[in-house]
Design a protein around this motif. Structure first.
Motif, short mmCIF file in Angstrom:
data_model
loop_
_atom_site.label_atom_id
_atom_site.label_comp_id
_atom_site.label_asym_id
_atom_site.label_seq_id
_atom_site.Cartn_x
_atom_site.Cartn_y
_atom_site.Cartn_z
N VAL A 10 0.99 -2.16 -17.21
CA VAL A 10 2.20 -1.33 -17.24
C VAL A 10 2.48 -0.80 -15.84
O VAL A 10 3.62 -0.79 -15.37
CB VAL A 10 2.05 -0.18 -18.26
CG1 VAL A 10 3.23 0.77 -18.16
CG2 VAL A 10 1.93 -0.74 -19.67
N ALA A 11 1.41 -0.38 -15.15
CA ALA A 11 1.58 0.13 -13.79
C ALA A 11 2.15 -0.96 -12.88
O ALA A 11 3.01 -0.70 -12.03
CB ALA A 11 0.25 0.63 -13.25
N ILE A 12 1.67 -2.17 -13.10
CA ILE A 12 2.19 -3.28 -12.29
C ILE A 12 3.66 -3.52 -12.62
O ILE A 12 4.50 -3.66 -11.72
CB ILE A 12 1.34 -4.56 -12.52
CG1 ILE A 12 -0.07 -4.34 -11.97
CG2 ILE A 12 2.00 -5.77 -11.88
CD1 ILE A 12 -1.05 -5.45 -12.30
N SER A 48 6.48 6.39 -23.81
CA SER A 48 6.38 4.99 -24.22
C SER A 48 6.20 4.11 -23.00
O SER A 48 6.40 4.54 -21.86
CB SER A 48 7.64 4.57 -24.98
OG SER A 48 8.69 4.36 -24.06
N VAL A 49 5.84 2.85 -23.26
CA VAL A 49 5.64 1.90 -22.17
C VAL A 49 6.92 1.75 -21.35
O VAL A 49 6.91 1.84 -20.12
CB VAL A 49 5.18 0.54 -22.75
CG1 VAL A 49 5.22 -0.54 -21.68
CG2 VAL A 49 3.77 0.68 -23.32
N ALA A 50 8.06 1.57 -22.05
CA ALA A 50 9.32 1.38 -21.35
C ALA A 50 9.67 2.63 -20.53
O ALA A 50 10.13 2.53 -19.38
CB ALA A 50 10.43 1.07 -22.34
N THR A 99 -4.26 4.65 -11.83
CA THR A 99 -2.88 4.47 -12.27
C THR A 99 -2.31 5.82 -12.65
O THR A 99 -2.92 6.58 -13.41
CB THR A 99 -2.83 3.51 -13.46
OG1 THR A 99 -3.82 3.91 -14.37
CG2 THR A 99 -3.11 2.10 -13.00
N VAL A 100 -1.14 6.11 -12.11
CA VAL A 100 -0.50 7.39 -12.38
C VAL A 100 0.60 7.18 -13.40
O VAL A 100 1.72 6.83 -13.04
CB VAL A 100 0.03 8.03 -11.08
CG1 VAL A 100 -1.01 8.92 -10.48
CG2 VAL A 100 0.43 6.97 -10.06
N LEU A 101 0.24 7.34 -14.63
CA LEU A 101 1.19 7.12 -15.72
C LEU A 101 1.14 8.30 -16.67
O LEU A 101 0.30 9.18 -16.54
CB LEU A 101 0.83 5.83 -16.46
CG LEU A 101 0.96 4.53 -15.68
CD1 LEU A 101 0.34 3.40 -16.46
CD2 LEU A 101 2.40 4.23 -15.34
N THR A 155 -7.33 0.25 -21.01
CA THR A 155 -7.24 0.41 -19.56
C THR A 155 -6.52 -0.76 -18.90
O THR A 155 -5.66 -0.57 -18.05
CB THR A 155 -8.66 0.50 -18.96
OG1 THR A 155 -9.44 1.31 -19.80
CG2 THR A 155 -8.61 1.06 -17.57
N ALA A 156 -6.88 -1.98 -19.32
CA ALA A 156 -6.30 -3.15 -18.67
C ALA A 156 -4.79 -3.20 -18.90
O ALA A 156 -4.02 -3.47 -17.98
CB ALA A 156 -6.96 -4.41 -19.20
N ASN A 157 -4.37 -2.91 -20.15
CA ASN A 157 -2.94 -2.92 -20.44
C ASN A 157 -2.21 -1.81 -19.70
O ASN A 157 -1.08 -2.00 -19.25
CB ASN A 157 -2.71 -2.80 -21.95
CG ASN A 157 -2.86 -4.16 -22.63
OD1 ASN A 157 -2.79 -5.19 -21.97
ND2 ASN A 157 -3.06 -4.15 -23.93
N LYS A 158 -2.85 -0.68 -19.56
CA LYS A 158 -2.23 0.40 -18.79
C LYS A 158 -1.99 -0.08 -17.36
O LYS A 158 -0.97 0.21 -16.75
CB LYS A 158 -3.14 1.63 -18.75
CG LYS A 158 -3.07 2.47 -19.98
CD LYS A 158 -3.90 3.74 -19.82
CE LYS A 158 -3.95 4.48 -21.13
NZ LYS A 158 -4.91 5.57 -21.14
#
Lengths: 515, 326
Positions: free
Chosen positions: A166-168, A111-113, A104-106, A160-163
């Motif tokens: 976010v990518a999704i 912030s998440v938003a 995931t490229v974040l 990791t799972a929440n990241k």
């Protein structure tokens, strides 16, 4: 191995509904390598198409073509029948193609938003970012995929799972009609995987065309409607998933023309030289144990991320294992640093030669002698004549072609750099040599030379460990194979049991293997 | 490597020759042997520090504390000279080198054992060293009349027509040329900076190698500290203030790659001489000292551009290879 191509199936699929996105005749070459050769791919609205293939089959390349990162040399891309071009990632996005990447490229500090809307944030007055609209839309998106994440949270505080969620959400924030999921479950737990399946069902219901890339057959059969199989940059099969079985897919993945010939080998296996017992690491691997004899060529197979390289690095003293014992020639050994490993006769030719192998700014001879300087120096002073002699001896053995030993390694071709790295380790006169993906990214001719050379090393009584993701190489070269999956040994196969099918099933954990 | 770096140094040599020709056209007396020797002597402290700095930069580090080390060591030996004027100069020089080594080792330990980025470590120690001078002296100067005559005489004593200061610079160039090209330690400096990962795999302890680089830089800074205060016959808090940046500039102009792994003693020497000639010539030919800064700055940028281009093609090849492997 003749594979069954099922024209009836693909015709039926195509006649039912028109593909939303289709690739035809796509070819992409890189210097020395044809990554994609005349491949096609069709994605249907409201359907999941699984793209299957070994490492290096061209899956990632085709994703990069679809998302505008690579430009194909030939071939066309159509969306709803209309030809399109994706000269930039932005143009792919605006055409409605979005990808959830393997890694995931974040951005950790945003912030998440902000992560979700980076590059296409809702704008308010004066063209400034409308923060409240962004937060509202982010929380809508997140709840639509069933994620309980605060849009204002900083990304680095998420697991990791929440990241991944976010990518999704980021992928869905673009009003996409085509969603590419590149191994989306690799980092998820079983429960999260179930949630992802629900999400995919939702996306299907919304009529999105989904490309699903996975190594795991159980999830392919659980989720996909169609399949496409790539092998060595070519499409070798496609059809509806209900018309195909697991063994048939495996056969398509690994079956290939017998174009690669491996050297005949005398299997001259001598005394035990290395015994590893109970090697473990807190996060990467556990319970690794095996025995290795002189003249033996032991293959290590596994999917990317199975922990093979991580284990090898621990064996070589780059990382510290949390437990385990090593015996070399019957005597127990302690390896805390690479210097210890070299001193004990274990050397490691790493996978990434530009990062870990050669020193580009130093000339060939200095690269070759670097781990052997204690032998070419006296009281800290280097004896240049000895140094040249050693470097010449081992570069000649590998028939390295270069203008002179003074040439900077950075100016050599990939294959020759690889030879320098191997020469460097041979010059230390090791007992055990670990070759990590020794033929990755080099051309067929150099590959054959490396294979011959490996056979020669084993014939001279060296114990060789071959870490490779290339099935033909593992099958063609190994006396014995250890298959790793998720940081553990999944199987140890003797010569007679080594087959492409057995390797794939053990590595992917299918076909009566415990899960 | 030999070829590229040789051409890089040849280029710099040509640039220096052109510079001298330009100066000679307006002020012929500048290029007389006696004056050139004087310029060399004047540049010697910069040469000494640039050699140390180059070794540090080779290992992918930077030492911003060299000038502060110089000032502190200079002050310490001055105070020792006041307290014990009879102490032989050999002992004073040994103390200067030893004290400089100590300060360099502090940098090295922090970089090695605590893995703090070198720029942060040496920015900190730079300030601390200057602070310690203030604590030692409460800001007072040590002036010429307080120093013993022997103390002041060493750097200007002439041997075979050249002052000791120049001979020390020449000796350091030869010594470290041998260290870098002929010893395992020298080789490990290049390896540790050229590719730390590969060096680790080859059994080189990268952190310890960096520690030795800082130690050498400290030794040279300490030695230069004594030479500096005795030559100018004054020691105070701000001696050689900001000189660390001139030292880094000399290295960069001399073709030392700030990314580590590339550089030679000859390059550092030529880089220092280039700056030394500019500093000495511009006042003579009546150009404002402000131009000196502009010219040095321009030279740095040109040097960096040339180095970047020399290093470009191999990097691209590697990237392409890595790309199609995925």
């Amino acid at each position: 191995m003749q594979l069954e191509i099922r024209p009836d199936v693909s015709i039926r699929a195509a006649s039912d509904i028109d593909p939303l996105l289709s690739l035809a005749g796509i070819t992409k070459t890189f210097p020395g390598v044809r990554a994609l050769s005349d491949v096609s791919l069709k994605l249907y609205p409201g359907k999941v198409t699984a793209l299957i293939g070994e490492n290096g089959a061209g899956k990632s390349t085709v994703v990069k073509v679809l998302t505008g990162i690579y430009q194909p040399d030939e071939g066309d891309i159509r969306i709803a029948g209309e030809p399109v071009r994706f000269p930039t990632p932005q143009s792919a996005e605006s055409a409605g193609v979005t990808a959830i990447h393997q890694e995931t490229v974040l951005f950790d500090e945003l912030s998440v938003a902000e992560n979700i809307f980076l590059g296409h944030a809702p704008k308010g007055r004066f063209g400034l970012i409308d923060k409240s609209a962004m937060t509202t839309r982010a929380s809508d998106l997140l709840s639509s995929i069933g994620a309980k994440i605060d849009p204002g949270a900083t990304l680095k505080d998420l697991g990791t799972a929440n990241k991944h969620l976010v990518a999704i959400a980021r992928a869905l924030s673009i009003d996409a009609s085509v969603v590419i999921m590149d191994e989306p479950t690799a980092a998820l737990s079983q429960k999260e995987i179930e949630e992802l399946y629900d999400l995919v069902d939702d996306l299907k219901a919304q009529g999105k065309a989904i490309l699903f890339i996975s190594h795991k057959f159980d999830e392919i059969f659980r989720i996909a409607d169609f399949y496409t199989v790539y092998r060595d940059g070519q499409m070798v099969g496609e059809g509806a998933i209900e018309d195909v079985s697991e063994p048939e897919l495996v056969k398509m993945m690994v079956g290939r023309d017998v174009s690669q010939i491996f050297p005949d080998r005398d299997h001259n296996i001598g005394d035990e030289v290395l015994v590893v017992e109970g090697y473990e690491h807190p996060t990467e691997f556990a319970g690794i144990g095996f025995r290795l004899r002189r003249g033996e060529l032991l293959g290590f197979y596994g999917l990317v991320g199975a922990g093979r390289s991580e284990f090898m690095q621990a064996l070589f003293g780059i990382t510290r294992p949390s437990g385990g014992d090593i015996r070399i020639d019957g005597a127990s050994a302690t390896i805390r640093t690479p210097a210890d490993a070299v001193g004990n006769g274990i050397v490691y030719v790493p996978e990434d030669r530009s990062k870990q192998g050669a020193i580009g700014a130093l000339p060939i001879f200095q690269n070759v002698t670097l781990p052997s300087l204690s032998r070419t120096s006296r009281n800290g002073f280097i004896r240049l004549a000895e140094e040249f002699k050693l470097a010449r001896k081992y570069t000649e053995r590998l028939s390295l072609r270069a203008a002179s030993l003074d040439t900077e390694v950075g100016n050599l071709s990939g294959g020759n750099q690889q030879k320098v790295v191997i020469a460097k380790w041979l010059a230390t006169q090791p007992k055990v040599i670990i070759l990590d993906e020794p033929t990755k990214g080099i051309d067929i001719g150099s590959k054959a030379a490396v294979h011959e050379f490996m056979a020669e090393l084993a014939a001279q009584g060296l114990a060789v460990i071959l870490v490779s993701s290339e099935i033909p190489e593992i099958v063609g070269m190994s006396d014995r194979v250890i298959v790793m999956r998720e940081g553990r040994i999944a199987a140890e196969l003797d010569r007679k049991d080594i087959s492409p099918e057995s390797l794939v099933s053990h590595a992917a954990g299918i076909g009566g293997v415990e899960q | 490597m030999k070829r590229i770096s040789a051409s890089r140094e040849l280029l710099l040599l040509i640039a220096i020759a052109l510079l001298l020709a330009l100066i000679a056209s307006r002020f012929p007396a500048f290029v007389t042997p006696a004056n050139l020797a004087a310029v060399f002597n004047d540049t010697s402290p910069l040469i000494l520090l640039a050699i140390g700095q180059m070794i540090v930069i080779l290992t992918k580090c930077i030492d911003l504390s060299v000038a502060a080390n110089l000032a502190l060591t200079g002050m310490v030996v001055s105070l020792i000279n006041i307290a014990a004027p009879g102490l032989p100069m050999v002992v004073i020089v040994a103390i200067a080198i030893g004290f400089g080594i100590l300060l360099g080792m502090i940098n090295g330990i922090l970089v090695w054992k605590l893995a703090i980025p070198p720029i942060v470590v040496t920015l900190g120690t730079m300030t601390i060293f200057r602070g310690v001078i203030f604590l030692l002296t409460e800001g007072k100067w040590v002036n010429s009349h307080e120093m013993s005559d022997a103390f002041k005489a060493v750097p200007r004593t002439e041997i075979f027509g050249l002052p000791v200061l120049s001979w020390i610079a020449i000796s350091a160039v030869i010594l470290f040329w041998i260290v870098l090209t002929r010893t395992t330690l020298g080789r490990s400096f290049y390896a540790a900076g050229g590719n730390p990962n590969a060096a680790t795999y080859a059994g080189i302890n990268v952190g310890r190698t960096q520690f030795w680089a800082f130690t050498i830089s400290g030794a040279l800074a300490g030695l230069t500290g004594y030479l500096w205060v005795s030559r100018f016959a004054v020691a105070y808090v701000d001696v050689a203030g900001g000189f660390e940046l001139t030292v880094v500039a000399a290295c960069v102009i001399g073709g030392v790659s700030i990314m580590g792994g590339i550089g030679t003693v000859l390059g550092a020497l030529l880089g220092a001489l280039f700056l030394g000639i500019i500093a000495n010539a511009l006042p003579v030919v009546n150009i404002s000292p402000f131009w000196q800064m502009a010219i040095s700055g321009g030279a740095i940028i040109i040097a960096v551009v040339l180095n970047a281009q020399a290093n470009r093609s191999p990097g691209r090849i590697i990237l392409k290879r890595a790309e199609h492997a995925t």
